[in-house]
Scaffold this motif. Structure first.
Motif, PDB file in Angstrom:
ATOM      1  N   GLN C  33       0.836  -1.196   0.000  1.00 14.33           N
ATOM      2  CA  GLN C  33       0.000   0.000   0.000  1.00 14.33           C
ATOM      3  C   GLN C  33       0.869   1.243   0.000  1.00 14.33           C
ATOM      4  N   VAL C  34       0.732   2.015  -1.026  1.00  9.23           N
ATOM      5  CA  VAL C  34       1.475   3.263  -1.155  1.00  9.23           C
ATOM      6  C   VAL C  34       0.482   4.404  -1.051  1.00  9.23           C
ATOM      7  N   THR C  35       0.696   5.293  -0.090  1.00  9.63           N
ATOM      8  CA  THR C  35      -0.265   6.373   0.118  1.00  9.63           C
ATOM      9  C   THR C  35       0.420   7.717   0.079  1.00  9.63           C
ATOM     10  N   VAL C  51       1.695   9.837  -5.060  1.00  9.99           N
ATOM     11  CA  VAL C  51       1.399   8.533  -5.646  1.00  9.99           C
ATOM     12  C   VAL C  51       0.604   7.691  -4.657  1.00  9.99           C
ATOM     13  N   ASP C  52      -0.528   7.215  -5.107  1.00  6.00           N
ATOM     14  CA  ASP C  52      -1.344   6.297  -4.315  1.00  6.00           C
ATOM     15  C   ASP C  52      -1.487   5.006  -5.080  1.00  6.00           C
ATOM     16  N   GLY C  87       4.707  10.753   2.905  1.00 10.02           N
ATOM     17  CA  GLY C  87       3.797   9.705   2.489  1.00 10.02           C
ATOM     18  C   GLY C  87       4.112   8.422   3.223  1.00 10.02           C
ATOM     19  N   ASP C  88       3.352   7.413   2.909  1.00 12.45           N
ATOM     20  CA  ASP C  88       3.400   6.186   3.687  1.00 12.45           C
ATOM     21  C   ASP C  88       3.487   4.980   2.757  1.00 12.45           C
ATOM     22  N   ILE C  89       4.346   4.065   3.092  1.00 17.45           N
ATOM     23  CA  ILE C  89       4.414   2.817   2.318  1.00 17.45           C
ATOM     24  C   ILE C  89       4.310   1.653   3.290  1.00 17.45           C
ATOM     25  N   ARG C  90       3.398   0.760   2.985  1.00 18.77           N
ATOM     26  CA  ARG C  90       3.271  -0.421   3.826  1.00 18.77           C
ATOM     27  C   ARG C  90       3.353  -1.660   2.974  1.00 18.77           C
ATOM     28  N   SER C  91       3.951  -2.690   3.515  1.00 12.94           N
ATOM     29  CA  SER C  91       3.913  -3.968   2.820  1.00 12.94           C
ATOM     30  C   SER C  91       3.514  -5.035   3.824  1.00 12.94           C
ATOM     31  N   CYS C  92       2.618  -5.885   3.403  1.00 16.73           N
ATOM     32  CA  CYS C  92       2.071  -6.905   4.283  1.00 16.73           C
ATOM     33  C   CYS C  92       1.587  -6.298   5.589  1.00 16.73           C
TER      34      CYS C  92
END
Lengths: 269, 280, 280
Positions: C33-35, C51-52, C87-92
């Motif tokens: 999830q890229v927010t 970028v979302d 911004g925020d980047i999440r994985s799993c």
């Protein structure tokens, strides 16, 4: 089919060398020797008998042993210090490492024999100063190559390993070391013949009485042409042997990585 | 990159930033190296002295004495003539030996030539050429010719191997195309060979000059009544003038370093690596 | 007509069947999830802006765009090699900070170790984790067989293998690193067109068995349509998402023939227009 090619080649190579040696002998015996003064030249017969003398009274082995031990000792110390220097500089961030690089560059660019008078002052004319000269010649070669190896480790590959969870130690052992090792091998292959030539040259320079260069020097001082020529033959033979060994080593160690033949004709002494 | 750290993938920053960053780095580099040099000289100065100190002055000289001698070298003008003598010899030797090496390479690239000449080349390469010094003296006397022979003997092989490499790397297809277009061998030699060989030959020159420099120093040290930097060094050493010897030594070191730098800057772009390591 | 026979004789997997790509996502947080991510190097133009992006589990997302639009940068951000400016980047479900261990990365340049043979190269991830020699060799051989490298070739070193085989090797290594998310940056771009299609098929087959989340960057529109559950077109200067196109055909598709379907051609034209729109 391949075997046939191989044996044809062997015959051709043998033929080449036989031809060349015969030619040299012929020119020597019938062209040079009769027309040049005995001070300068000796006949093949005299030179071979001189070689025989050297062999029988042990001089041949002694001189080869001395020169080789100087070359070997200098090579070992130079290689070791070179690797250490490369590791030291390579582990700093490039910004700081570059500050120290001219030290290695200085050794590389310096005409090493210029140290001779001072070495003579400090260490005399024996084994030690000659070994120092060899060391000073080998050190920059190994250092520069090893440093290049360290610096050219592919960043993407490092990242790949990091993403796979590799620790710094693992990266050093599994990536850096083998990668740099390839460069190290190249530098050692280059430095080997170099060490030999510098050993002989320094023996001549210091006016030694032992070693191949030493015998060259004393023979020329005594105007013994047969001595000079005989010793030259010995020196050439040792060099040829060394080149053959290093070439074979290089081939074996590097073909495993597809690096092929890299060290070509670079020790023009 | 340094061991264990990874710099992030870079995207080209703007030109202005690149320039700014580079000159910043350069300033730092110069200052840091200067600082290092100062530290080393200070260490030397502090540790020099009579017997018992770490760097006794009979062996190393003191920085002040050496600096003194350095100045004397320049003021008396000795250094210029010596430098010129050494440099000129090296240049002549290289100039003379290069064509020989090149022609030899061309000769051995033809199968007949290779069969006949290759072992000879290998043997002459293996002969400890510095050992020939006594023979050269006997034949050519104690003159410039001996020096040139000695230096040239070594530099020739650099050009030989460079040319061989160039010939090996000639694009066979281009060669065939040229010939199909009707070019004579001469034309091929001129357009294709020379063009292909020049990076290699320039690379060889880059190695040849420092190598020649080193061998020339050897010759000057070994052969009496020479002129040049090596001879200068020899005189100082014989006169037990340690400070003077060190001064000449430093000068040679600097010249050698500058030579390498200059060659790298001038020729680096055009040169193709023939390999490293012929420097003595 | 060729197209007709192709469709008539096709296996069921590429018979046009509308399906919702959202059905891929099980319950739980999306894979990536890229927010609101922005990225740029200080003092340079912004590379990515606002970028979302959300990638579901087991989804193959293809990023496509003109050079310089930041698609590789986006991959690097997801991998944790770079950190977003904001911004925020999440994985799993977890935020990405530092190198992202949930991720494997495959680029065009193979990062194989030149001195190791195929087995040792593929087994590297297991070796790093400390798996025993016997086990990792066993699993490596299985992986090599899975990606189509003949047993005769497993002892060869990278320089002895063709480009296609090296790509397979890299893929095999990805298999063994067994991460949830796979990032691929034009991995097959250096391979010829016919081979590329076969490698694409291999990728899809492997995906079918493992159901990994794949973010795939490419320049090749046909490849994008063939591989992607979704194709995202990126704008540039600054980089942002311009177009998000689900491709409603289930995987695995027939990599060589899917692109010939009329529906695929329509999507192609649509994406082409979008791409050209970004390049003005």
């Amino acid at each position: 089919m391949k075997a046939r090619e191989l044996s044809l080649r062997t015959v051709s190579v043998c033929g080449q060398w036989a031809f060349t040696l015969l030619l040299i002998y012929a020119v020597w015996r019938w062209l040079l020797d009769p027309h040049l003064s005995p001070v300068l030249f000796a006949s093949p017969a005299k030179v071979f008998s001189q070689l025989g003398t050297y062999a029988s009274n042990g001089d041949l082995w002694a001189m080869v042993g001395t020169t080789l031990s100087e070359a070997l000792a200098g090579f070992a110390i130079g290689a070791l210090t070179g690797i250490i220097a490369a590791l030291a500089i390579g582990s700093m961030r490039p910004r700081y490492g570059k500050v120290f690089e001219p030290i290695i560059g200085g050794f590389y660019a310096m005409p090493k024999f210029v140290l001779a008078p001072l070495l003579f002052l400090w260490l005399g004319t024996g084994f030690a100063p000659r070994t120092v000269l060899v060391t000073v010649s080998v050190f920059p070669l190994v250092a520069i190559y090893s440093l290049t190896g360290i610096r050219t480790v592919d960043a993407d590959t490092v990242r790949m390993m990091q993403l796979a969870g590799a620790s710094k130690l693992q990266i050093a052992r599994k990536l850096m070391l083998p990668h740099t090792g390839g460069y190290l091998v190249i530098s050692l292959v280059l430095a080997g013949p170099h060490a030999l030539t510098v050993a002989i040259a320094s023996e001549i320079l210091f006016g030694a009485s032992n070693g191949i260069g030493g015998f060259l020097y004393t023979s020329s001082e005594a105007f013994s042409a047969s001595g000079v020529l005989a010793t030259l033959i010995i020196g050439t033979a040792v060099a040829l042997l060394l080149f053959g060994i290093t070439r074979a080593l290089e081939h074996r160690l590097l073909s495993a990585r597809g690096l092929g033949r890299l060290a070509r004709g670079n020790t023009a002494l | 990159m340094s061991l264990g750290t990874v710099e992030p993938a870079t995207v080209a920053p703007t030109r202005r930033d690149q320039k700014a960053a580079r000159s910043n780095d350069r300033v730092f580099l110069i200052l840091a190296r200067l600082g290092l040099a100062v530290v080393l000289v200070a260490f030397w100065e502090l540790n020099s002295g009579g017997r018992g100190s770490l760097l006794p002055d009979y062996a190393f000289g003191t920085p002040s004495a050496v600096a003194d001698q350095f100045v004397k070298l320049f003021s008396s003008g000795e250094i210029y003539s010596s430098l010129w003598s050494t440099v000129a010899t090296v240049l002549y030797a290289t100039l003379l030996s290069a064509p020989v090496g090149i022609l030899l390479a061309v000769a051995t690239s033809v199968p007949v030539g290779r069969w006949l000449l290759e072992p000879l080349v290998t043997i002459t390469y293996a002969v400890p050429k510095v050992g020939l010094i006594s023979i050269y003296i006997l034949v050519l006397g104690v003159s410039g010719a001996t020096h040139i022979a000695l230096v040239g003997g070594a530099t020739m092989f650099l050009y030989y191997y460079a040319m061989r490499q160039a010939i090996n790397e000639i694009d066979r297809r281009q060669l065939i195309e040229f010939r199909l277009l009707g070019a004579s061998w001469l034309k091929v030699a001129k357009s294709l060979l020379l063009r292909a060989a020049s990076p290699n030959l320039i690379g060889a020159t880059r190695l040849a000059l420092p190598l020649g420099f080193a061998i020339e120093i050897f010759a000057e040290l070994r052969i009496p009544t020479s002129s040049g930097l090596g001879a200068l060094l020899e005189h100082d050493a014989a006169a037990q003038n340690t400070a003077g010897s060190v001064a000449v030594m430093l000068f040679v070191l600097i010249i050698g370093y500058l030579l390498d730098l200059a060659l790298g800057a001038l020729l680096g772009r055009h040169a193709k690596s023939v390999g490293v390591g012929a420097i003595v | 007509m060729k197209r007709a026979t192709a469709i008539a004789g096709t296996p069921t997997s590429i018979i046009p069947k509308r399906s919702d790509s959202a059905a891929l996502a099980p319950d739980g947080p999306p894979s990536v999830q890229v927010t609101g991510v922005n990225f740029g190097y200080p003092g340079t133009d912004v590379i990515l802006e606002g970028v979302d992006l959300t990638v579901a589990h087991g989804e193959i997302l293809v990023l496509i765009g003109a050079s310089g639009c930041g698609k590789s940068t986006l991959l690097n951000l997801v991998a944790g090699i770079l950190t977003p400016t904001s911004g925020d980047i999440r994985s799993c479900g977890q935020p990405v900070s530092g190198l992202n261990r949930h991720v494997s990365y495959m680029t065009q340049k193979d990062t194989l170790l030149a001195w190791r043979n195929a087995v040792d190269n593929v087994a590297l991830p297991l070796e790093i984790k400390g798996v025993s020699r016997r086990e990792r060799h066993e699993r490596a051989r299985q992986a090599l067989a899975r990606v189509g490298i003949a047993p005769a070739a497993v002892g060869l070193r990278p320089h002895q293998l063709s480009g296609g085989m090296r790509s397979r090797l890299a893929l095999g290594r990805l298999l063994l690193s067994d991460t949830d998310i796979i990032l691929m940056d034009e991995p097959f771009a250096a391979v010829d067109a016919l081979l590329r299609v076969r490698l694409q098929q291999l990728l899809l087959d492997v995906w079918q068995e493992t159901r990994k989340t794949i973010i795939y960057v490419t320049h090749d529109l046909d490849e994008a349509i063939t591989l992607g559950h979704r194709v995202v077109v990126m704008n540039r200067h600054p980089g942002r998402i311009a177009h998000d196109r689900p491709i409603p055909f289930p995987q695995p598709r027939d990599a060589s023939r899917f692109r010939a379907l009329p529906e695929a051609r329509d999507i192609y034209v649509e994406l082409l227009d979008a791409l050209e729109g970004t390049m003005t």
